[in-house]
Design a protein around this motif. Structure first.
Motif, PDB file in Angstrom:
ATOM      1  N   ASP A   1      -4.703 -79.250   1.543  1.00  0.00           N
ATOM      2  CA  ASP A   1      -4.393 -80.345   0.709  1.00  0.00           C
ATOM      3  C   ASP A   1      -4.536 -79.581  -0.800  1.00  0.00           C
ATOM      4  OD1 ASP A   1      -4.033 -83.388   0.500  1.00  0.00           O
ATOM      5  OD2 ASP A   1      -5.689 -82.865  -0.803  1.00  0.00           O
ATOM      6  N   ALA A   2      -5.361 -79.033  -0.862  1.00  0.00           N
ATOM      7  CA  ALA A   2      -5.622 -78.440  -2.437  1.00  0.00           C
ATOM      8  C   ALA A   2      -4.432 -77.625  -2.834  1.00  0.00           C
ATOM      9  CB  ALA A   2      -6.910 -77.932  -2.480  1.00  0.00           C
TER      10      ALA A   2
ATOM     11  N   TYR B   1       4.754 -77.318   3.757  1.00  0.00           N
ATOM     12  CA  TYR B   1       3.885 -78.200   3.368  1.00  0.00           C
ATOM     13  C   TYR B   1       4.273 -79.623   3.905  1.00  0.00           C
ATOM     14  CZ  TYR B   1       1.415 -74.635   0.920  1.00  0.00           C
ATOM     15  OH  TYR B   1       0.816 -73.488   0.604  1.00  0.00           O
TER      16      TYR B   1
ATOM     17  N   THR C   1      -1.353 -79.677  -3.562  1.00  0.00           N
ATOM     18  CA  THR C   1      -1.621 -80.511  -4.750  1.00  0.00           C
ATOM     19  C   THR C   1      -1.528 -79.665  -6.046  1.00  0.00           C
ATOM     20  OG1 THR C   1      -3.372 -82.204  -3.849  1.00  0.00           O
ATOM     21  CG2 THR C   1      -3.490 -82.040  -6.129  1.00  0.00           C
TER      22      THR C   1
ATOM     23  N   TRP D   1       2.320 -79.402  -6.509  1.00  0.00           N
ATOM     24  CA  TRP D   1       2.892 -80.384  -6.567  1.00  0.00           C
ATOM     25  C   TRP D   1       1.970 -81.761  -6.730  1.00  0.00           C
ATOM     26  CZ3 TRP D   1       7.076 -82.328  -8.973  1.00  0.00           C
ATOM     27  CH2 TRP D   1       7.587 -83.454  -8.388  1.00  0.00           C
ATOM     28  N   PRO D   2       1.693 -81.911  -7.993  1.00  0.00           N
ATOM     29  CA  PRO D   2       0.516 -82.964  -8.271  1.00  0.00           C
ATOM     30  C   PRO D   2       1.192 -84.554  -7.773  1.00  0.00           C
ATOM     31  CG  PRO D   2       0.724 -81.500 -10.275  1.00  0.00           C
ATOM     32  CD  PRO D   2       1.755 -81.161  -9.121  1.00  0.00           C
TER      33      PRO D   2
ATOM     34  N   ARG E   1       2.250 -85.009  -5.198  1.00  0.00           N
ATOM     35  CA  ARG E   1       1.991 -85.197  -3.771  1.00  0.00           C
ATOM     36  C   ARG E   1       2.650 -86.040  -2.855  1.00  0.00           C
ATOM     37  NH1 ARG E   1      -2.992 -84.097  -2.200  1.00  0.00           N
ATOM     38  NH2 ARG E   1      -3.200 -85.854  -0.751  1.00  0.00           N
ATOM     39  N   ARG E   2       4.159 -85.716  -2.767  1.00  0.00           N
ATOM     40  CA  ARG E   2       5.011 -86.228  -2.059  1.00  0.00           C
ATOM     41  C   ARG E   2       5.668 -85.107  -0.958  1.00  0.00           C
ATOM     42  NH1 ARG E   2       2.755 -89.970  -3.049  1.00  0.00           N
ATOM     43  NH2 ARG E   2       3.461 -91.930  -3.741  1.00  0.00           N
TER      44      ARG E   2
END
Length: 219
Positions: free
Chosen positions: A41-42, A6, A45, A48-49, A51-52
């Motif tokens: 994107d979902a 990702y 997320t 990995w909340p 989101r980096r």
């Protein structure tokens, strides 16, 4: 099972991992993160909340942080180019230089870039000037460190060079490497000529208009 990455090809930290993948010809599935792909994107997320980018998915295992991803690949998907040196002291040197490029090159260059994205009234000119000064200090230190070296540790291509390539690539766009840092300039050119990084740079070319300070007409 195919690895999933990702990431976005224009991201410096994503390029760092791409270099490792390309160095050892490791097959993977691109999960390109873009604003118009809500499904990917979902997925990202949910994994990995924070989101980096980048994030590596190997079966049911999630691996975060670029340096850790490279160590994971080196351990579980070894190839012709070991990226963590076998010698313990050289491995420590590679990790230390990796931290140098992330903390003392990437961090100040990103301060300058991200500040340019703020509304004018919310910008931080003092912080930007400090970041530019820090880049100049980092260049000067690195120039001495690279004397007589081809790659960052003085040995073979390693984790440290995966980190250095995108860091110096974008840093030079933000704050030109001065002529007196000839060792750094030459090192940056060697990195650009490395096939694994050249491939990552070429894949990112279509996105150069995204660079908020304006991508220079070079490299």
């Amino acid at each position: 099972m195919t690895l999933k990455l990702y990431a976005h090809p224009f991201s410096s930290y994503c390029q760092k991992v791409l270099i490792a993948l390309y160095e050892n010809d490791i097959a993977f599935e691109w999960r390109v993160l873009t604003p118009d792909d809500a499904a990917t994107d979902a997925e990202f997320t949910a994994l990995w909340p924070i989101r980096r980018m980048p994030l590596l998915r190997d079966g049911e295992r999630t691996v975060i942080e670029s340096s850790i991803i490279i160590e994971y690949l080196d351990r579980h998907y070894p190839g012709a180019t070991p990226l963590i040196p076998f010698d313990v002291d050289t491995a420590l040197e590679a990790r230390a230089m990796d931290r140098f490029f992330d903390h003392y090159v990437q961090t100040p260059l990103q301060k300058v870039v991200f500040d340019s994205l703020r509304p004018v009234a919310d910008r931080d000119p003092w912080g930007v000037n400090e970041a530019r000064t820090r880049l100049d200090i980092a260049y000067a230190w690195l120039d001495g460190k690279l004397a007589g070296r081809t790659w960052a540790t003085g040995g073979d291509f390693s984790l440290a060079d995966c980190s250095a390539a995108p860091a110096l690539f974008y840093a030079d766009w933000v704050q030109r490497i001065p002529a007196e840092c000839a060792n750094v300039q030459a090192y940056r050119q060697r990195l650009l000529a490395r096939p694994s990084f050249a491939r990552a740079v070429d894949e990112a070319r279509p996105y150069r208009s995204y660079f908020p300070l304006g991508a220079p007409d070079r490299d």
